[in-house]
Design a protein around this motif. Structure first.
Motif, PDB file in Angstrom:
ATOM      1  N   UNK A  47       0.833  -1.209   0.000  1.00  0.00           N
ATOM      2  CA  UNK A  47       0.000   0.000   0.000  1.00  0.00           C
ATOM      3  C   UNK A  47       0.870   1.262   0.000  1.00  0.00           C
ATOM      4  N   UNK A  48       1.892   1.266   0.876  1.00  0.00           N
ATOM      5  CA  UNK A  48       2.745   2.464   0.984  1.00  0.00           C
ATOM      6  C   UNK A  48       3.406   2.773  -0.353  1.00  0.00           C
ATOM      7  N   UNK A  49       3.978   1.750  -0.943  1.00  0.00           N
ATOM      8  CA  UNK A  49       4.713   1.956  -2.205  1.00  0.00           C
ATOM      9  C   UNK A  49       3.740   2.310  -3.333  1.00  0.00           C
ATOM     10  N   UNK A  50       2.663   1.525  -3.448  1.00  0.00           N
ATOM     11  CA  UNK A  50       1.733   1.722  -4.575  1.00  0.00           C
ATOM     12  C   UNK A  50       1.088   3.099  -4.540  1.00  0.00           C
ATOM     13  N   UNK A  51       0.827   3.605  -3.339  1.00  0.00           N
ATOM     14  CA  UNK A  51       0.154   4.900  -3.227  1.00  0.00           C
ATOM     15  C   UNK A  51       1.137   6.063  -3.364  1.00  0.00           C
ATOM     16  N   UNK A  52       2.363   5.854  -2.873  1.00  0.00           N
ATOM     17  CA  UNK A  52       3.329   6.966  -2.878  1.00  0.00           C
ATOM     18  C   UNK A  52       3.945   7.189  -4.259  1.00  0.00           C
ATOM     19  N   UNK A  53       4.013   6.134  -5.078  1.00  0.00           N
ATOM     20  CA  UNK A  53       4.741   6.274  -6.352  1.00  0.00           C
ATOM     21  C   UNK A  53       4.069   7.215  -7.368  1.00  0.00           C
ATOM     22  N   UNK A  54       2.745   7.100  -7.611  1.00  0.00           N
ATOM     23  CA  UNK A  54       2.164   7.969  -8.663  1.00  0.00           C
ATOM     24  C   UNK A  54       2.368   9.468  -8.438  1.00  0.00           C
ATOM     25  N   UNK A  55       2.178  10.009  -7.218  1.00  0.00           N
ATOM     26  CA  UNK A  55       2.412  11.457  -7.073  1.00  0.00           C
ATOM     27  C   UNK A  55       3.847  11.866  -7.352  1.00  0.00           C
ATOM     28  N   UNK A  56       4.794  10.917  -7.168  1.00  0.00           N
ATOM     29  CA  UNK A  56       6.203  11.234  -7.452  1.00  0.00           C
ATOM     30  C   UNK A  56       6.533  11.054  -8.935  1.00  0.00           C
ATOM     31  N   UNK A  57       5.528  10.637  -9.709  1.00  0.00           N
ATOM     32  CA  UNK A  57       5.740  10.449 -11.146  1.00  0.00           C
ATOM     33  C   UNK A  57       6.478   9.165 -11.476  1.00  0.00           C
ATOM     34  N   UNK A  58       6.507   8.229 -10.522  1.00  0.00           N
ATOM     35  CA  UNK A  58       7.275   7.004 -10.738  1.00  0.00           C
ATOM     36  C   UNK A  58       6.402   5.817 -11.146  1.00  0.00           C
ATOM     37  N   UNK A  59       5.106   6.005 -11.152  1.00  0.00           N
ATOM     38  CA  UNK A  59       4.213   4.905 -11.575  1.00  0.00           C
ATOM     39  C   UNK A  59       2.882   5.487 -12.002  1.00  0.00           C
ATOM     40  N   UNK A  60       2.150   4.696 -12.758  1.00  0.00           N
ATOM     41  CA  UNK A  60       0.826   5.134 -13.208  1.00  0.00           C
ATOM     42  C   UNK A  60      -0.097   3.908 -13.169  1.00  0.00           C
ATOM     43  N   UNK A  61      -1.099   3.974 -12.337  1.00  0.00           N
ATOM     44  CA  UNK A  61      -1.975   2.818 -12.167  1.00  0.00           C
ATOM     45  C   UNK A  61      -3.293   2.987 -12.924  1.00  0.00           C
ATOM     46  N   UNK A  62      -3.316   3.836 -13.950  1.00  0.00           N
ATOM     47  CA  UNK A  62      -4.585   4.064 -14.648  1.00  0.00           C
ATOM     48  C   UNK A  62      -5.113   2.785 -15.315  1.00  0.00           C
ATOM     49  N   UNK A  63      -4.226   1.800 -15.543  1.00  0.00           N
ATOM     50  CA  UNK A  63      -4.672   0.522 -16.116  1.00  0.00           C
ATOM     51  C   UNK A  63      -5.643  -0.187 -15.185  1.00  0.00           C
ATOM     52  N   UNK A  64      -5.619   0.201 -13.887  1.00  0.00           N
ATOM     53  CA  UNK A  64      -6.512  -0.454 -12.914  1.00  0.00           C
ATOM     54  C   UNK A  64      -7.880   0.221 -12.823  1.00  0.00           C
ATOM     55  N   UNK A  65      -8.073   1.300 -13.568  1.00  0.00           N
ATOM     56  CA  UNK A  65      -9.349   2.029 -13.484  1.00  0.00           C
ATOM     57  C   UNK A  65     -10.574   1.163 -13.779  1.00  0.00           C
ATOM     58  N   UNK A  66     -10.492   0.220 -14.753  1.00  0.00           N
ATOM     59  CA  UNK A  66     -11.672  -0.631 -14.993  1.00  0.00           C
ATOM     60  C   UNK A  66     -12.126  -1.399 -13.752  1.00  0.00           C
ATOM     61  N   UNK A  67     -11.185  -1.724 -12.854  1.00  0.00           N
ATOM     62  CA  UNK A  67     -11.565  -2.427 -11.616  1.00  0.00           C
ATOM     63  C   UNK A  67     -12.502  -1.533 -10.806  1.00  0.00           C
ATOM     64  N   UNK A  68     -12.125  -0.242 -10.675  1.00  0.00           N
ATOM     65  CA  UNK A  68     -12.964   0.703  -9.921  1.00  0.00           C
ATOM     66  C   UNK A  68     -14.338   0.820 -10.562  1.00  0.00           C
ATOM     67  N   UNK A  69     -14.358   0.935 -11.891  1.00  0.00           N
ATOM     68  CA  UNK A  69     -15.633   1.094 -12.600  1.00  0.00           C
ATOM     69  C   UNK A  69     -16.510  -0.145 -12.383  1.00  0.00           C
ATOM     70  N   UNK A  70     -15.884  -1.336 -12.447  1.00  0.00           N
ATOM     71  CA  UNK A  70     -16.657  -2.574 -12.340  1.00  0.00           C
ATOM     72  C   UNK A  70     -17.263  -2.736 -10.952  1.00  0.00           C
ATOM     73  N   UNK A  71     -16.530  -2.377  -9.920  1.00  0.00           N
ATOM     74  CA  UNK A  71     -17.037  -2.595  -8.553  1.00  0.00           C
ATOM     75  C   UNK A  71     -18.015  -1.480  -8.165  1.00  0.00           C
ATOM     76  N   UNK A  72     -17.644  -0.255  -8.461  1.00  0.00           N
ATOM     77  CA  UNK A  72     -18.583   0.854  -8.323  1.00  0.00           C
ATOM     78  C   UNK A  72     -18.957   1.275  -6.916  1.00  0.00           C
ATOM     79  N   UNK A  73     -18.081   1.049  -5.915  1.00  0.00           N
ATOM     80  CA  UNK A  73     -18.337   1.613  -4.588  1.00  0.00           C
ATOM     81  C   UNK A  73     -18.033   3.108  -4.664  1.00  0.00           C
ATOM     82  N   UNK A  74     -18.655   3.881  -3.757  1.00  0.00           N
ATOM     83  CA  UNK A  74     -18.482   5.331  -3.850  1.00  0.00           C
ATOM     84  C   UNK A  74     -17.221   5.771  -3.104  1.00  0.00           C
ATOM     85  N   UNK A  75     -16.055   5.448  -3.667  1.00  0.00           N
ATOM     86  CA  UNK A  75     -14.795   5.899  -3.063  1.00  0.00           C
ATOM     87  C   UNK A  75     -13.899   6.496  -4.148  1.00  0.00           C
TER      88      UNK A  75
END
Lengths: 164, 470
Positions: B38-66
């Motif tokens: 969690x620490x690594x996965x969350x901290x990396x994108x703001x530092x420009x070291x990772x991009x997890x946009x490929x995981x967006x379909x997971x959020x869309x599929x589950x659809x909880x309000x977060x």
């Protein structure tokens, strides 16, 4: 005196009994009574689903959980019980008086609050609310239950030989 | 990715409980893995070291309000760091495999609660996840039983119950006047005339003040922190109370109370009273964990005070101090555990001269203490400076002066702690005391390093926070 007033007075009395008694079992019975009366009040106000949930979960399920936990405890000697009851009554006797005084005072307050209550039956279908709108909260409820189970394990389960 | 932050710890929780009894020691490893991920996965994108946009379909599929923003990232990273420190400390701090197994379970439950708090945009969901976190925490306090633990947990439960009643009453009032409890609905309700939305706001704020241990609702905090086993103290002091009380205040300040003058004044007054009283209470303690607990009360006061400053900088200052305090306080509680492990006591009256016996603990403790006291160039200096500037920008000179002067008191009690514990001639009683093992030194060293590093690369941290704080 309307039925609603009688119910509300009984509800307050049951709640007071639940908080004043020194016996856990009696407190549980009093709490179940208070919940049952609250369920009737909710039904009378048109919140039928809330009333059913209050009756089944708070008056039913929770009471069963309380009684099963109390069955794991050991009763204190009668002498201790009398001493505790007296000290409790000495400490908490103002509680009913405060409650009654607050109730009387509130009847004289003309609060500038004008809110239209929703019409009876206007609430959304409980299936839509639970499974479409509040899925996240259901997930939270599952976690609360899990945390409760771990709590029971921590507090009540003795450590076995093979755990060490 | 936001959904995975709820579902991965949940899956890990199930996995840990499916393990056969002989493999249960692996549960702490599973929890540590989830926290590190969690620490690594969350901290990396703001530092420009990772991009997890490929995981967006997971959020869309589950659809909880977060959903996540930079404020969420801050809490998620803080929770990961404090959680990892507590899991490292669980090895030496909890004696039986069963205690460690249950501890790992409770940390995972609390982590899901904290992750939920960081990402929800609805008052009722916020309440539900605060309760998830709180219930896991009650049990963390009584994990090793004992009269003190029961007393600490009892106070915590009772005051938490009061907070729950206040928050539920508030939610009921908002539903009554607005028909919903999303943060946008609350904002709309507060813009409409009538006293009910403001009564509801006051009730919810009181609930959060209790959960966060703000004065005058701070009574439970010192008892709970000092009575809990050391790994639980690290986790609670590092993140739990801040997540369940203070973070919710930050979220509401950012989304709901943006231009609300009454709430700004409430934050100023409650924050100032809390930071002053907490600091003076810390000054009078001889039990190290109680001193750290009251220090937490005082630092939480700083965070709340910042919310009364200028809207944008105030949130950034509060967020940065939140992170700094999570890191430094987790570390100081890890130091306290190290000392308790070696001495068997936590009373500072019986200590002295431990610096030569436990040099790493002494050094890291000095770094964290000086950072919280606000000495440059450590991370705590920058967050306190921002708090003062945020207050200055809106003309709150008196509150800025209170913040600065109380910093001197903070420095006073931390120097007193250092002197009483680490300086002077070692007592004969502790002639055979040695430095602790690696598992307790690892979190202390890692968190000290973060404190120094954040202080040194502060402009980068500030630009990241300013970039997405609103």
């Amino acid at each position: 005196m309307t039925l609603m007033t009688i119910l509300l007075v009984l509800l307050v009395l049951a709640a007071l009994w639940a908080s004043m008694t020194t016996l856990l079992l009696r407190a549980t019975i009093a709490l179940a009574l208070a919940s049952a009366m609250l369920a009737v009040v909710m039904y009378a106000l048109g919140a039928t689903i809330a009333a059913v949930l209050e009756l089944s979960v708070c008056a039913g399920l929770i009471s069963v959980v309380f009684v099963s936990v109390i069955s794991l405890t050991q009763r204190k000697p009668f002498k201790d019980y009398v001493v505790r009851r007296m000290s409790r009554l000495t400490r908490f006797w103002p509680l009913p008086l405060v409650l009654i005084a607050a109730g009387v005072a509130l009847t004289f307050v003309r609060a500038p609050i004008q809110v239209a209550l929703p019409a009876a039956g206007a609430e959304e279908d409980v299936r839509v609310v639970l499974w479409n709108l509040r899925q996240l909260d259901l997930f939270g409820q599952i976690l609360i239950l899990l945390a409760g189970v771990i709590g029971v394990l921590v507090l009540f389960k003795r450590e076995g030989k093979d755990d060490n | 990715m936001s959904h995975l932050l709820l579902l991965v710890p949940f899956a890990a929780l199930i996995l840990a409980n499916l393990l056969p009894r002989s493999a249960r020691p692996a549960a702490t490893g599973i929890a540590l893995g989830v926290l590190a991920l969690q620490t690594v996965a969350v901290a990396l994108p703001p530092l420009g070291l990772a991009d997890w946009s490929a995981l967006n379909p997971v959020d869309t599929a589950i659809g909880l309000h977060v959903s996540m923003d930079n404020l969420s990232v801050l809490l998620l990273v803080s929770a990961g760091l404090a959680g990892m420190a507590s899991i490292f400390a669980a090895g030496p701090g909890l004696k039986t495999p069963r205690e460690r197994f249950l501890f790992a379970n409770l940390v995972l439950v609390a982590l899901i609660g904290i992750n939920g708090i960081s990402m929800v945009r609805d008052l009722f969901s916020l309440y539900v996840f605060i309760e998830v976190t709180a219930i896991a925490t009650f049990i963390l306090v009584v994990l090793r039983h004992g009269v003190e633990a029961y007393e600490g947990a009892w106070k915590y439960v009772i005051l938490s119950a009061v907070a729950s009643v206040l928050m539920l009453a508030s939610i009921a009032l908002f539903i009554l006047v607005e028909g919903g409890v999303s943060l946008s609905a609350i904002t709309h309700a507060l813009a409409s005339p009538g006293p009910i939305p403001w009564i509801a706001t006051a009730l919810f704020l009181c609930g959060l003040f209790i959960k966060g241990g703000l004065v005058p609702f701070h009574g439970w905090l010192a008892d709970a922190y000092s009575a809990a086993p050391a790994p639980s103290s690290i986790f609670m002091a590092g993140i739990v109370t801040k997540a369940s009380g203070v973070f919710a205040l930050m979220r509401l300040s950012q989304s709901v109370f943006v231009d609300a003058l009454p709430t700004r004044w409430i934050f100023l007054v409650v924050g100032a009273v809390t930071l002053v009283i907490g600091a003076f209470l810390a000054l009078t303690q001889s039990d190290m964990k109680r001193m750290l607990a009251y220090s937490s009360v005082s630092q939480i006061g700083y965070i709340v005070l910042a919310l009364g400053g200028s809207p944008q900088l105030g949130i950034v200052a509060a967020a940065l101090h939140f992170f700094n305090h999570a890191v430094s306080k987790s570390q100081l509680f890890a130091n306290a555990q190290a000392i308790e492990e070696q001495l068997g006591t936590i009373s500072m009256d019986r200590m002295g001269g431990l610096g030569s016996r436990m040099p790493v603990t002494a050094g890291t403790s000095a770094v964290a203490s000086l950072s919280i006291a606000g000495l440059p160039p450590l991370a705590g200096f920058w967050s306190k400076l921002l708090i003062v500037i945020a207050l200055w920008q809106v003309g709150q000179y008196v509150f800025a002066a209170i913040a600065i002067l109380t910093s001197l008191v903070t420095l006073g009690y931390f120097l007193s702690l250092q002197r009483r514990v680490f300086f002077g001639v070692p007592l004969a009683e502790w002639a055979n005391v040695r430095e602790v093992r690696g598992r307790l030194l690892t979190p202390a060293l890692a968190l000290s390093l973060i404190t120094v590093a954040v202080g040194l690369v502060f402009p980068l941290v500030l630009s990241l926070l300013l970039g997405g704080s609103r």
